[in-house]
Design a protein around this motif. Sequence first.
Motif, PDB file in Angstrom:
ATOM      1  N   ARG A  71       7.331 -19.183 -45.052  1.00 52.86           N
ATOM      2  CA  ARG A  71       5.881 -19.147 -44.925  1.00 52.86           C
ATOM      3  C   ARG A  71       5.443 -18.530 -43.592  1.00 52.86           C
ATOM      4  NH1 ARG A  71       0.978 -21.745 -46.273  1.00 52.86           N
ATOM      5  NH2 ARG A  71       1.828 -23.018 -47.915  1.00 52.86           N
TER       6      ARG A  71
ATOM      7  N   LEU B 102       9.486 -23.958 -33.672  1.00 50.43           N
ATOM      8  CA  LEU B 102      10.884 -24.402 -33.722  1.00 50.43           C
ATOM      9  C   LEU B 102      11.701 -23.539 -34.687  1.00 50.43           C
ATOM     10  CD1 LEU B 102      10.278 -28.242 -33.726  1.00 50.43           C
ATOM     11  CD2 LEU B 102      10.638 -26.695 -31.803  1.00 50.43           C
TER      12      LEU B 102
ATOM     13  N   VAL C 141      13.817 -30.005 -34.506  1.00 48.77           N
ATOM     14  CA  VAL C 141      12.897 -30.992 -35.088  1.00 48.77           C
ATOM     15  C   VAL C 141      13.428 -32.408 -34.824  1.00 48.77           C
ATOM     16  CG1 VAL C 141      11.767 -31.792 -37.188  1.00 48.77           C
ATOM     17  CG2 VAL C 141      12.242 -29.351 -36.867  1.00 48.77           C
TER      18      VAL C 141
ATOM     19  N   GLU D 281      -3.293 -28.562 -47.816  1.00 54.58           N
ATOM     20  CA  GLU D 281      -3.041 -27.129 -47.706  1.00 54.58           C
ATOM     21  C   GLU D 281      -4.359 -26.409 -47.455  1.00 54.58           C
ATOM     22  OE1 GLU D 281      -0.519 -25.814 -50.888  1.00 54.58           O
ATOM     23  OE2 GLU D 281      -1.068 -23.714 -50.513  1.00 54.58           O
TER      24      GLU D 281
ATOM     25  N   TRP E 186       2.588 -27.389 -40.290  1.00 53.17           N
ATOM     26  CA  TRP E 186       3.720 -26.619 -40.823  1.00 53.17           C
ATOM     27  C   TRP E 186       4.813 -27.560 -41.340  1.00 53.17           C
ATOM     28  CZ3 TRP E 186       3.079 -21.373 -41.115  1.00 53.17           C
ATOM     29  CH2 TRP E 186       2.096 -20.805 -40.294  1.00 53.17           C
TER      30      TRP E 186
ATOM     31  N   ALA F 212      13.894 -23.216 -42.865  1.00 51.32           N
ATOM     32  CA  ALA F 212      13.571 -22.171 -43.853  1.00 51.32           C
ATOM     33  C   ALA F 212      12.125 -21.742 -43.651  1.00 51.32           C
ATOM     34  CB  ALA F 212      13.784 -22.713 -45.264  1.00 51.32           C
ATOM     35  N   TRP F 213      11.959 -20.653 -42.895  1.00 53.95           N
ATOM     36  CA  TRP F 213      10.622 -20.294 -42.423  1.00 53.95           C
ATOM     37  C   TRP F 213       9.957 -19.209 -43.250  1.00 53.95           C
ATOM     38  CZ3 TRP F 213       7.222 -22.914 -40.375  1.00 53.95           C
ATOM     39  CH2 TRP F 213       7.421 -23.739 -39.263  1.00 53.95           C
TER      40      TRP F 213
ATOM     41  N   VAL G 284       5.432 -27.853 -35.727  1.00 52.30           N
ATOM     42  CA  VAL G 284       6.821 -27.370 -35.674  1.00 52.30           C
ATOM     43  C   VAL G 284       6.891 -25.841 -35.733  1.00 52.30           C
ATOM     44  CG1 VAL G 284       7.729 -29.488 -36.676  1.00 52.30           C
ATOM     45  CG2 VAL G 284       7.174 -27.583 -38.190  1.00 52.30           C
ATOM     46  N   TYR G 285       5.741 -25.188 -35.595  1.00 52.53           N
ATOM     47  CA  TYR G 285       5.686 -23.734 -35.775  1.00 52.53           C
ATOM     48  C   TYR G 285       6.663 -22.977 -34.880  1.00 52.53           C
ATOM     49  CZ  TYR G 285       3.728 -18.997 -35.975  1.00 52.53           C
ATOM     50  OH  TYR G 285       3.570 -17.654 -36.125  1.00 52.53           O
TER      51      TYR G 285
ATOM     52  N   THR H 185      -0.474 -27.693 -44.110  1.00 58.29           N
ATOM     53  CA  THR H 185       0.099 -26.371 -44.274  1.00 58.29           C
ATOM     54  C   THR H 185      -1.026 -25.346 -44.308  1.00 58.29           C
ATOM     55  OG1 THR H 185       0.073 -25.992 -46.652  1.00 58.29           O
ATOM     56  CG2 THR H 185       1.702 -27.541 -45.835  1.00 58.29           C
ATOM     57  N   GLY H 186      -0.661 -24.129 -43.985  1.00 61.97           N
ATOM     58  CA  GLY H 186      -1.653 -23.054 -43.957  1.00 61.97           C
ATOM     59  C   GLY H 186      -1.343 -22.117 -42.819  1.00 61.97           C
ATOM     60  N   ASP H 187      -1.760 -20.881 -42.959  1.00 67.99           N
ATOM     61  CA  ASP H 187      -1.425 -19.875 -41.956  1.00 67.99           C
ATOM     62  C   ASP H 187      -2.119 -20.160 -40.629  1.00 67.99           C
ATOM     63  OD1 ASP H 187       0.143 -18.634 -43.814  1.00 67.99           O
ATOM     64  OD2 ASP H 187      -1.439 -17.270 -44.499  1.00 67.99           O
TER      65      ASP H 187
ATOM     66  N   LEU I 228      13.000 -33.715 -43.614  1.00 70.73           N
ATOM     67  CA  LEU I 228      13.094 -34.593 -42.443  1.00 70.73           C
ATOM     68  C   LEU I 228      11.945 -35.590 -42.385  1.00 70.73           C
ATOM     69  CD1 LEU I 228      14.140 -31.986 -39.723  1.00 70.73           C
ATOM     70  CD2 LEU I 228      15.595 -33.573 -40.981  1.00 70.73           C
TER      71      LEU I 228
ATOM     72  N   ARG J 282      15.679 -43.713 -40.834  1.00 69.74           N
ATOM     73  CA  ARG J 282      15.654 -42.972 -42.091  1.00 69.74           C
ATOM     74  C   ARG J 282      16.720 -43.451 -43.077  1.00 69.74           C
ATOM     75  NH1 ARG J 282      16.372 -37.405 -41.673  1.00 69.74           N
ATOM     76  NH2 ARG J 282      17.004 -37.390 -39.516  1.00 69.74           N
TER      77      ARG J 282
ATOM     78  N   ASP K 193       5.534 -28.528 -44.154  1.00 66.35           N
ATOM     79  CA  ASP K 193       6.182 -28.166 -45.428  1.00 66.35           C
ATOM     80  C   ASP K 193       7.538 -27.515 -45.213  1.00 66.35           C
ATOM     81  OD1 ASP K 193       4.508 -26.215 -44.244  1.00 66.35           O
ATOM     82  OD2 ASP K 193       4.627 -24.960 -46.023  1.00 66.35           O
ATOM     83  N   ALA K 194       7.752 -26.914 -44.020  1.00 62.97           N
ATOM     84  CA  ALA K 194       9.029 -26.239 -43.760  1.00 62.97           C
ATOM     85  C   ALA K 194      10.144 -27.237 -43.458  1.00 62.97           C
ATOM     86  CB  ALA K 194       8.888 -25.262 -42.592  1.00 62.97           C
ATOM     87  N   ILE K 195       9.778 -28.462 -43.129  1.00 67.78           N
ATOM     88  CA  ILE K 195      10.806 -29.441 -42.737  1.00 67.78           C
ATOM     89  C   ILE K 195      10.679 -30.716 -43.576  1.00 67.78           C
ATOM     90  CG2 ILE K 195      11.038 -28.614 -40.364  1.00 67.78           C
ATOM     91  CD1 ILE K 195       9.223 -31.255 -39.745  1.00 67.78           C
TER      92      ILE K 195
END
Lengths: 235, 167
Positions: free
Chosen positions: A228, B82, B88, B123, B107, A225-226, B79-80, B33-35, B114, A117, B109-111
């Motif tokens: 969602r 974590l 991660v 989405e 998921w 940052a969860w 990653v749900y 992404t999405g529930d 990285l 990275r 979008d939360a990380i």
Amino acid sequence: MIVLGIETSTPQTSVALGTEQETLGKVSLAGAARQEFVTPVLEQLLTWTGLELGQVGGIAVGVGPGLFTGLRVGIETAKSLAQVLSIPIVGITSLDALAFSVRHTHKLIVAVIDGRRGETFYAVYRALPGGVVRGSDYEVATPDHLCAELEILPGELLAVGNGAILYRDQLAELGSRLEFASSIRAHPEAAALVELAVPRFLREDYDRLYDVTPMYLRRSDAEIAWDRRERGAGA
Amino acid sequence: MRIELRTETPEQTREVGGVLATFLGPRDTVILTGDLGAGKTTLVQGIGRGLGVEEHVASPTFTLVREYAGRLDVAHVDVYRLERIQDVMDLGLDELGGPDRVLLVEWGDAIEELLPGDRLVVELTTDGVSETRRIAIVPQGRSWAARWERLEQALAATGDALEGFAG
């Protein structure tokens, strides 16, 4: 005393058996991360050298900084063996091992490992009779930031490690006072771990088994940052 | 840039994944992404099929990472479960697979910080009742700009076939 070295901090997987006098056997597989070979390579080494696992009196393991996947396999293998064989273990950083491998120099040694990275892991060392002494913290930095840090160091520098080779062009901006070590020194070697660890075993300066963990230099204690996920859970 | 689609069945969602697959190259990253239940894994099944993965593609929610071999290697990550950035990093996303692999992150979008800056964001949204899914595809970074027009056309053709192309 026979010491087993396991080093998996970089895409090179390296295993060695040695004593205070000599290296008894070593295998290093470069190119791509092949940590799954740690155990088969060790078996081969034991066969080739005619040694038994029970003769191993201590384990030296590379703890990074470096690649997570490799480190976890290497460290867990080393810890499992130490536990099963009831023998002491010593963790050695990949940067220490790199610097140690080029210690016969009057220059400041900059050990640099590719952190992926676009970042490097590095530390600066000075050679002393019989070894090296670290003169900086273990750092993580972009090549540009590393260059800026090296810019303010005085005198001649020797850069070693796969990070130095990868970012050779950027580091070359430091001019002729920076020399690059040979690419055959690009990866920390298990045989160097053994050599570094033997004095520690002899003076019984072991690490506690559960203290031997991969060295992470990146800030990583933050929580994800969860927002969602929490929202989804309520839906 | 944004493509919006509507699918009426899981199989149609897989077909969208199959079209996406034809545009994927080595080292590409796709964020899904999405529930829960929105169809992220279903779409990945379509991508896997499009990449010639023969193994069954299942949710990695509990295994965290599943790897498959196809025209490109596939690293399918979720990653749900974590909690920390360290978790991660422990997955070693940079180190998964060979040079020819694509990285599909549920998921993701939360990380984001990285993951590589060049990526496709998919989405999925559901009304929670019907099988209808809304799928929005957004490119981030330079490498997708070059592929965007062709992707739009290919998905529009699929969308027409699905009678659900909404944008």
